[in-house]
Design an enzyme around this catalytic site. Structure first.
Site, PDB file in Angstrom:
ATOM      1  N   LEU A 152       0.842  -1.201   0.000  1.00  0.00           N
ATOM      2  CA  LEU A 152       0.000   0.000   0.000  1.00  0.00           C
ATOM      3  C   LEU A 152       0.873   1.245   0.000  1.00  0.00           C
ATOM      4  O   LEU A 152       1.707   1.440   0.885  1.00  0.00           O
ATOM      5  CB  LEU A 152      -0.934   0.001   1.203  1.00  0.00           C
TER       6      LEU A 152
ATOM      7  N   HIS B  61       7.788   1.820  10.973  1.00  0.00           N
ATOM      8  CA  HIS B  61       8.322   3.100  10.507  1.00  0.00           C
ATOM      9  C   HIS B  61       7.340   4.208  10.904  1.00  0.00           C
ATOM     10  O   HIS B  61       6.126   3.980  10.913  1.00  0.00           O
ATOM     11  CB  HIS B  61       8.478   3.036   8.981  1.00  0.00           C
TER      12      HIS B  61
END
Length: 338
Positions: free
Chosen positions: A127, A231
């Site tokens: 994505l 992240h």
């Protein structure tokens, strides 16, 4: 401005390549390599064209398209069964407890064990939303469209589903986890290993990785601190996964240490809550906001729209109907917008 999700086509290659260059690394499913991206598009086209409604080794690439301009501004992918061409490796975090009677002390040590526990699961991944479009719920549209696709083609997917989140990447594009563990065995920096994996698969891991558990305490403090953390750009994605019913069950990515989230497919919120309905009217008389899906395989589309009960079906907003190509009498599925 209206956006819709549709099946990727060969003509989307340049758009995908431009987006891949914006990822900043560590994005295995969207490598900045034209040959690898074209191979993925070829495999996706074959998957969309496969007529048997059975569990196979397929990948479906979807894109987010501006319905007014035709410009592609995002993408996502669905894998029906991981670990068929190459082993699907993860690290599982476990704890070894040992007791010394002489010292009167109990020691607990965290370990990382190389495993293929998740092999055979379906996967949602790849994505990416263009930085210029990160507003208006488009990331949510991309993410949830995958689950509506699964709901519409349930027989093609496994009973367990996973999502790998990118781990911590430093300002230089490196991975503290890779540098502290795998890099010592491979003689490759993270960028090179990640690129090699994106193009050639995981087999080199099987060939060279140590098979014995690794004690977390033996890693550098910097590497230890990144285990199981997403992240910073992936924190919102992790929350979306949790809202769908995914959980982090102590599996992490072997490259960057990012969390692997898992769920039972039928318990994923959007899959569970999706409802079929017949469109009996198309108008602009308001209604509840929803995510609407229409069509199968390469004709599959999703978009935001408004719906309201109407007779023995629903009324659908005209803008959404136009974006999806829906006319009165068509059957759609819908789920409430979160």
């Amino acid at each position: 401005m209206t956006f819709r999700i549709r099946a990727a086509r060969d003509s989307d290659l340049q758009h995908l390549y431009e987006m891949a260059k914006l990822t900043g690394g560590g994005f295995t499913n969207l490598p900045a390599d034209r040959t690898a991206l074209q191979a993925k598009l070829d495999r996706s086209s074959a998957s969309f064209a496969r007529e048997e409604d059975t569990l196979g080794d397929d990948v479906f690439v979807l894109v987010l398209e501006n319905a007014d301009t035709g410009e592609v501004r995002g993408t996502c992918q669905i894998f029906t069964r991981v670990g068929q061409q190459y082993p699907f490796y993860s690290y599982r975090i476990g704890t070894l407890t040992q007791h010394s009677r002489e010292l009167g002390r109990t020691f607990r040590a965290d370990q990382l064990s190389l495993t293929t526990d998740l092999e055979g699961s379906s996967e949602v991944g790849g994505l990416f939303l263009h930085p210029g479009e990160r507003a208006g719920g488009l990331g949510m549209l991309l993410a949830r469209s995958r689950y509506l696709f699964i709901a519409a083609h349930r027989a093609r997917f496994a009973d367990r589903i996973l999502a790998e989140l990118r781990g911590i990447i430093d300002e230089a594009g490196g991975s503290p986890f890779w540098d502290g563990l795998a890099g010592r065995f491979f003689g490759m920096n993270f960028q090179d290993a990640d690129q090699f994996n994106a193009i050639h698969g995981h087999q080199f891991i099987a060939d060279l990785f140590p098979k014995h558990p690794v004690y977390v305490a033996m890693l550098s403090e910097h590497a230890r601190a990144t285990i199981g953390l997403p992240h910073p750009s992936g924190r919102a994605a992790m929350r979306m996964l949790e809202n769908e019913g995914f959980a982090h069950e102590q599996y992490v990515d072997i490259f960057d240490g990012g969390p692997t989230m898992t769920a039972r497919t039928d318990n994923v919120r959007t899959i569970r809550d999706a409802r079929p309905a017949r469109v009996v009217a198309i108008d602009e008389d308001g209604g509840e906001q929803a995510l609407i899906a229409f069509g199968r395989l390469s004709d599959f589309r999703t978009a935001y729209g408004r719906i309201r009960p109407c007779g023995d079906g629903i009324a659908l907003s005209r803008v959404c109907a136009t974006a999806l190509g829906v006319i009165e009498g068509d059957d759609v599925s819908h789920v409430g917008r979160l």
